[in-house]
Design an enzyme around this catalytic site. Sequence first.
Site, PDB file in Angstrom:
ATOM      1  N   GLU A 285       0.950  -1.312   0.165  1.00 56.31           N
ATOM      2  CA  GLU A 285      -0.174   0.140   0.216  1.00 56.31           C
ATOM      3  C   GLU A 285       0.851   1.232   0.010  1.00 56.31           C
ATOM      4  O   GLU A 285       0.493   2.465  -0.300  1.00 56.31           O
ATOM      5  CB  GLU A 285      -1.061   0.009   1.198  1.00 56.31           C
ATOM      6  N   HIS A 306       7.496 -27.074  -1.439  1.00 56.08           N
ATOM      7  CA  HIS A 306       6.746 -27.972  -2.170  1.00 56.08           C
ATOM      8  C   HIS A 306       5.508 -27.561  -3.199  1.00 56.08           C
ATOM      9  O   HIS A 306       4.727 -28.319  -3.375  1.00 56.08           O
ATOM     10  CB  HIS A 306       6.352 -28.984  -1.078  1.00 56.08           C
ATOM     11  N   LYS A 420     -14.169   1.053  -3.781  1.00 53.88           N
ATOM     12  CA  LYS A 420     -15.154   1.382  -2.941  1.00 53.88           C
ATOM     13  C   LYS A 420     -16.179   1.992  -3.750  1.00 53.88           C
ATOM     14  O   LYS A 420     -17.552   1.978  -3.481  1.00 53.88           O
ATOM     15  CB  LYS A 420     -14.410   2.270  -1.876  1.00 53.88           C
TER      16      LYS A 420
END
Length: 445
Positions: A285, A306, A420
Amino acid sequence: MALRFNSAYLKDFMAEHEIGALAPAVAAAHDALHNKTGLGNDFLGWVELPTNYDKEEFQRIKEAAARIQKQADVLIVIGIGGSYLGARAVIELLKSQMYNNLKKDTPDIYFAGNNVSPSYLQEILSICEGRDVAVNVISKSGTTTEPALAFRVFKKWLEDKYGEAAKERIYCTTDRAKGTLKELADRMGYETFVVPDDVGGRYSVLTAVGLLPIAAAGCDLDALMAGAKEAQEALANPCLAENDAYRYAATRFALYQKGKAMELLVSFDPCFVTMAEWYKQLFGESEGKDDKGLFPNAVTFSTDLHSLGQFIQDGSKILFETFMDIKKPKKDLYLEPDAQNFDGLNFLAGQDMSKVNATVMDATILAHTEGGVPCAVLEMPEISEHEVGYMIYFFEKACAISGYLLGVNPFDQPGVESYKKNMFALLGKPGYEDRQAALKAKLSK
Ligand code: PA5
């Protein structure tokens, strides 16, 4: 000994003088940060937070945590992004990623309001059935949808169960003076704690945002802050060669300039998983803007050897790794020899399991370096409140310098707003009507 940056394995990938050449840029970043002349300079409260914090509130946090421990079997921490990751990361690192399953005299802690999954919320609600519950709702703005939605649900749940007394079980961490949550808390008589104006969410773990849940989990706040204070003092040194946070930041930047667009933070203990999520938010961010920035990612080894291990070793050369070399585990396990040696593993016996884990790290660094992947190392003496406090501040300081080296504002997050706006429009929030029509026309369902 504190957190130390070790660049010994990077020799094949960059020369020392390449880091030295960044000294003027690092000095400029240091000055901008400490003289408050850089981008985002109204969000620098975290720089002096380990020494300059509200001591009266700090005491109140400890008292509230003690009260929560007495009144609740379960603490629900409601928040998203910077308003929950730090607390969760510290609790899992210091206690365990299986904290809720440990035998303990502190409450179980569940984190809600960090997604919009109804199943997740229903599962937490069913865990709360028949148990005493307290809630710490954390939102700097007081209006973020995900935590607000979860708080609405838990507020009703508490009121249905405890009536008037529900207010004794609700703790709000929010803005000092404004916002929906602050207004509600004042009206209802909830105890409130402050997110300082000049500390952004992802830099707020050492404020009440992180400290109240961390204290409720039984961690030592004084030691955590003492570790951060030691880091604040040590990492105020402007000299690149002597400041390991700056060497780490400069190295990341130099590798980015060489085309390594992703950093993988590597740990060897699952208790670090959420701390890596905190690191991802902090760096992602802070740096990812203006079409720039390293993509921060994380793996836990040997688990991910793995799975992603194949890509790291042999795949596109787009990344470098930063290994968290934690010298002393919280607990060790002595490996006994077996008389029959039925599994042929006696070559591992007669030593602590941490030695095997350390060898996995050495083997991996050598293999990945050989495979053309630059490997840096952060050496941490142990997992204790003091060292974790130091590490948090180290990453925050490195991130700020790193952002300034990139030329971005490390303290804003304009990109978070886009989803948003669309979400509000599509959900029919008043004021978003025009956008809603345009978006609906684009949806393919
Ligand atoms: O780092 C940040 O600023 C964000 O991750 C915020 O912490 C997050 O969006 C939550 O915001 P708020 O605390 O206002 O609810």
